[in-house]
Design a protein around this motif. Structure first.
Motif, PDB file in Angstrom:
ATOM      1  N   PHE A  11       0.880  -1.185   0.000  1.00 12.79           N
ATOM      2  CA  PHE A  11       0.000   0.000   0.000  1.00 12.79           C
ATOM      3  C   PHE A  11       0.906   1.220   0.000  1.00 12.79           C
ATOM      4  O   PHE A  11       1.747   1.351   0.882  1.00 12.79           O
ATOM      5  N   LYS A  14       4.525   0.948   1.164  1.00 14.47           N
ATOM      6  CA  LYS A  14       4.750   0.047   2.293  1.00 14.47           C
ATOM      7  C   LYS A  14       4.384  -1.396   1.908  1.00 14.47           C
ATOM      8  O   LYS A  14       3.232  -1.686   1.570  1.00 14.47           O
ATOM      9  N   VAL A  16       3.238  -4.929   2.608  1.00 15.63           N
ATOM     10  CA  VAL A  16       2.459  -5.525   3.694  1.00 15.63           C
ATOM     11  C   VAL A  16       2.517  -7.050   3.612  1.00 15.63           C
ATOM     12  O   VAL A  16       2.497  -7.742   4.625  1.00 15.63           O
ATOM     13  N   GLY A  37      -1.836  -7.029  12.822  1.00 12.01           N
ATOM     14  CA  GLY A  37      -1.052  -6.122  11.977  1.00 12.01           C
ATOM     15  C   GLY A  37      -0.025  -6.796  11.098  1.00 12.01           C
ATOM     16  O   GLY A  37       0.691  -6.135  10.353  1.00 12.01           O
ATOM     17  N   CYS A  38       0.056  -8.140  11.134  1.00 10.52           N
ATOM     18  CA  CYS A  38       1.108  -8.827  10.370  1.00 10.52           C
ATOM     19  C   CYS A  38       0.732  -9.024   8.901  1.00 10.52           C
ATOM     20  O   CYS A  38       1.564  -9.444   8.100  1.00 10.52           O
ATOM     21  N   GLY A  39      -0.527  -8.765   8.543  1.00  6.21           N
ATOM     22  CA  GLY A  39      -0.904  -8.854   7.128  1.00  6.21           C
ATOM     23  C   GLY A  39      -1.892  -9.955   6.796  1.00  6.21           C
ATOM     24  O   GLY A  39      -2.164 -10.210   5.626  1.00  6.21           O
ATOM     25  N   LYS A  40      -2.508 -10.585   7.800  1.00 10.93           N
ATOM     26  CA  LYS A  40      -3.415 -11.707   7.549  1.00 10.93           C
ATOM     27  C   LYS A  40      -4.622 -11.294   6.710  1.00 10.93           C
ATOM     28  O   LYS A  40      -4.974 -11.955   5.739  1.00 10.93           O
ATOM     29  N   THR A  41      -5.271 -10.199   7.131  1.00 11.19           N
ATOM     30  CA  THR A  41      -6.463  -9.752   6.409  1.00 11.19           C
ATOM     31  C   THR A  41      -6.101  -9.361   4.977  1.00 11.19           C
ATOM     32  O   THR A  41      -6.830  -9.690   4.028  1.00 11.19           O
ATOM     33  N   THR A  42      -4.963  -8.701   4.813  1.00  8.14           N
ATOM     34  CA  THR A  42      -4.545  -8.291   3.468  1.00  8.14           C
ATOM     35  C   THR A  42      -4.330  -9.512   2.576  1.00  8.14           C
ATOM     36  O   THR A  42      -4.745  -9.526   1.408  1.00  8.14           O
TER      37      THR A  42
HETATM   38  P1  ADP Z   1      -3.861  -8.257  10.268  1.00  4.86           P
HETATM   39  O1  ADP Z   1      -5.119  -8.709   9.620  1.00  4.86           O
HETATM   40  O2  ADP Z   1      -2.834  -9.354  10.407  1.00  4.86           O
HETATM   41  O3  ADP Z   1      -4.092  -7.590  11.577  1.00  4.86           O
HETATM   42  P2  ADP Z   1      -3.737  -6.346   8.094  1.00  4.86           P
HETATM   43  O4  ADP Z   1      -3.607  -7.137   6.850  1.00  4.86           O
HETATM   44  O5  ADP Z   1      -5.065  -5.793   8.416  1.00  4.86           O
HETATM   45  O6  ADP Z   1      -3.146  -7.166   9.318  1.00  4.86           O
HETATM   46  O7  ADP Z   1      -2.729  -5.115   8.034  1.00  4.86           O
HETATM   47  C1  ADP Z   1      -1.342  -5.276   7.788  1.00  4.86           C
HETATM   48  C2  ADP Z   1      -0.708  -3.903   7.619  1.00  4.86           C
HETATM   49  O8  ADP Z   1      -1.172  -3.296   6.423  1.00  4.86           O
HETATM   50  C3  ADP Z   1      -1.025  -2.929   8.742  1.00  4.86           C
HETATM   51  O9  ADP Z   1       0.132  -2.211   9.024  1.00  4.86           O
HETATM   52  C4  ADP Z   1      -2.097  -2.064   8.144  1.00  4.86           C
HETATM   53  O10 ADP Z   1      -2.053  -0.779   8.715  1.00  4.86           O
HETATM   54  C5  ADP Z   1      -1.720  -2.026   6.676  1.00  4.86           C
HETATM   55  N1  ADP Z   1      -2.883  -1.850   5.794  1.00  4.86           N
HETATM   56  C6  ADP Z   1      -3.915  -2.720   5.678  1.00  4.86           C
HETATM   57  N2  ADP Z   1      -4.819  -2.286   4.764  1.00  4.86           N
HETATM   58  C7  ADP Z   1      -4.333  -1.104   4.280  1.00  4.86           C
HETATM   59  C8  ADP Z   1      -4.782  -0.154   3.306  1.00  4.86           C
HETATM   60  N3  ADP Z   1      -5.926  -0.338   2.630  1.00  4.86           N
HETATM   61  N4  ADP Z   1      -4.014   0.935   3.095  1.00  4.86           N
HETATM   62  C9  ADP Z   1      -2.848   1.119   3.755  1.00  4.86           C
HETATM   63  N5  ADP Z   1      -2.372   0.270   4.678  1.00  4.86           N
HETATM   64  C10 ADP Z   1      -3.079  -0.834   4.943  1.00  4.86           C
END
Ligand code: ADP
Ligand code: MG
Length: 348
Positions: A11, A14, A16, A37-42
């Motif tokens: 993103f 950065k 992720v 915050g490790c990137g699971k959802t992403t």
């Molecule tokens: P998790 O699900 O493991 O908690 P996420 O995948 O939600 O982690 O987020 C991983 C990192 O990516 C975090 O630092 C978050 O702030 C960043 N992030 C997630 N989505 C976005 C986005 N749409 N834009 C910018 N940064 C993002």
């Protein structure tokens, strides 16, 4: 069913998700495990098609679904997703939420499938209620039923138990596993809770800072961690300093530990040996002793924190009828069949 090849997602500038590769067979349940915050959802959203990779590919059902140049639409992927907040339609009943993804079916087939998932997820008692009339657990079952109903090729679940009682999560995870297996579903669950992952998954991926450290069975993650970070993250344990003295033996403060197989380190190599609580057996007759520093009652067992004579801390899981006082010296015996060890300069 699913193959992720060398996937990177960023993103703005950065990164992720960094160079993640994994495969999931049809009918298996995978789990992405890692701290917040490790990137699971992403990673999950990228598999679902909501995010596009910067490098790498996502393959679904032998079809390339995502790459830096091409992105198959979310609706065309055959993927069902349960979001962390469930995202139920507030103005629809539980049953109408479930029916939402079945609009292309003829009436009779649609009703049959609704009845099937209503029964599978025990929704019958509240099928005509609206989301605001349901408990968190009931809403979760409706959200899962809605995602399952159209028979997606792949079901993605983002922390589906996060607003359940902690004590119930492991049991619910187990029940959901049974349901998914009955329905022949391939699924990926995201969680930061190890016990949920162990209860649910055939394969678990440990994620740290956007990287996949290991993709393996729960058994192998615990007993054959790929590195000190996985060893530290999965289960409990401590690292003891040691030195290789033969192909199967390591000399440590606990004495000489002998593994069933060669450990692969040259003689005199400095290593860190992983000592799990179940590796330290309490034995009143042992001459080797350690001092009780702390203990936590876990029902069948106590988890004792012990210190060795020179102060090194170890853990021991002991049947709970051995109720020793803090400060007491108790007999211990190391019992390790295979040694998990890492060269000292890379250990944590
Ligand atoms: P998790 O699900 O493991 O908690 P996420 O995948 O939600 O982690 O987020 C991983 C990192 O990516 C975090 O630092 C978050 O702030 C960043 N992030 C997630 N989505 C976005 C986005 N749409 N834009 C910018 N940064 C993002
Ligand atoms: Mg998340």
């Amino acid at each position: 069913m699913l193959e992720v090849k060398n996937l990177t997602v960023a993103f703005d500038d950065k990164t992720v998700i960094a160079a993640v590769s994994l495969r999931l067979q049809r009918g298996n349940i995978g789990c992405l495990l890692g701290p917040s915050g490790c990137g699971k959802t992403t990673l999950l959203r990228t598999i679902a098609g909501f995010e596009q990779p910067g490098t790498g590919e996502v393959w679904l059902n032998d079809r390339m679904a995502s790459s830096p140049n091409a992105l198959l639409q979310v609706e065309q992927r055959g993927v069902g997703m349960v979001f962390q907040d469930f995202a139920l339609f507030p103005h629809l009943t539980a049953e109408d939420n479930i029916a939402f993804g079945l609009q292309c079916l003829p009436d009779a087939a649609r009703q049959t499938r609704i009845d099937e998932v209503v029964q599978m997820l025990a929704i019958a008692d509240f099928r005509h209620k609206h989301p605001h009339q349901l408990s968190g657990g009931q809403q979760q079952r409706v959200a899962i039923a809605r995602a399952l109903a159209p028979r997606p090729h792949l079901l993605l679940l983002d922390e589906p138990f996060s607003n359940m009682d902690v004590e119930l999560r492991e049991q619910i995870a187990r029940e959901l596993r049974t349901i998914l297996k009955q329905d022949g579903m391939t699924a990926i669950l995201v969680t930061h809770n190890q016990l949920e992952a162990f209860a649910m998954a055939d394969e678990i991926g440990v994620i740290r800072d956007g990287g996949l450290l290991q993709w393996d069975s729960a058994f192998n993650l615990y007993h054959r961690p790929s590195g000190p970070q996985v060893a530290d993250f999965i289960g409990e344990g401590v690292f003891l300093d040691g030195i290789a003295i033969s192909p199967t033996q390591i000399k440590t403060e606990l004495g000489v530990l002998t593994g069933a197989a060669p450990h692969g380190h040259a003689p005199q190599t400095q290593v860190s040996v992983l000592i799990r609580p179940d590796d330290i057996v309490h034995d009143d007759n042992s001459k080797q002793t350690a001092t009780v520093r702390d203990k936590v009652f876990r029902g069948a067992e106590f988890l004792y924190t012990l210190t060795l004579p020179n102060g090194t801390r170890i853990l021991s899981l002991v049947p709970s009828h051995h109720d020793h006082a803090i400060g007491e010296d108790i007999g211990i015996r190391p019992q390790l069949d295979h040694l998990v060890l890492f060269q000292s300069d890379i250990a944590m």
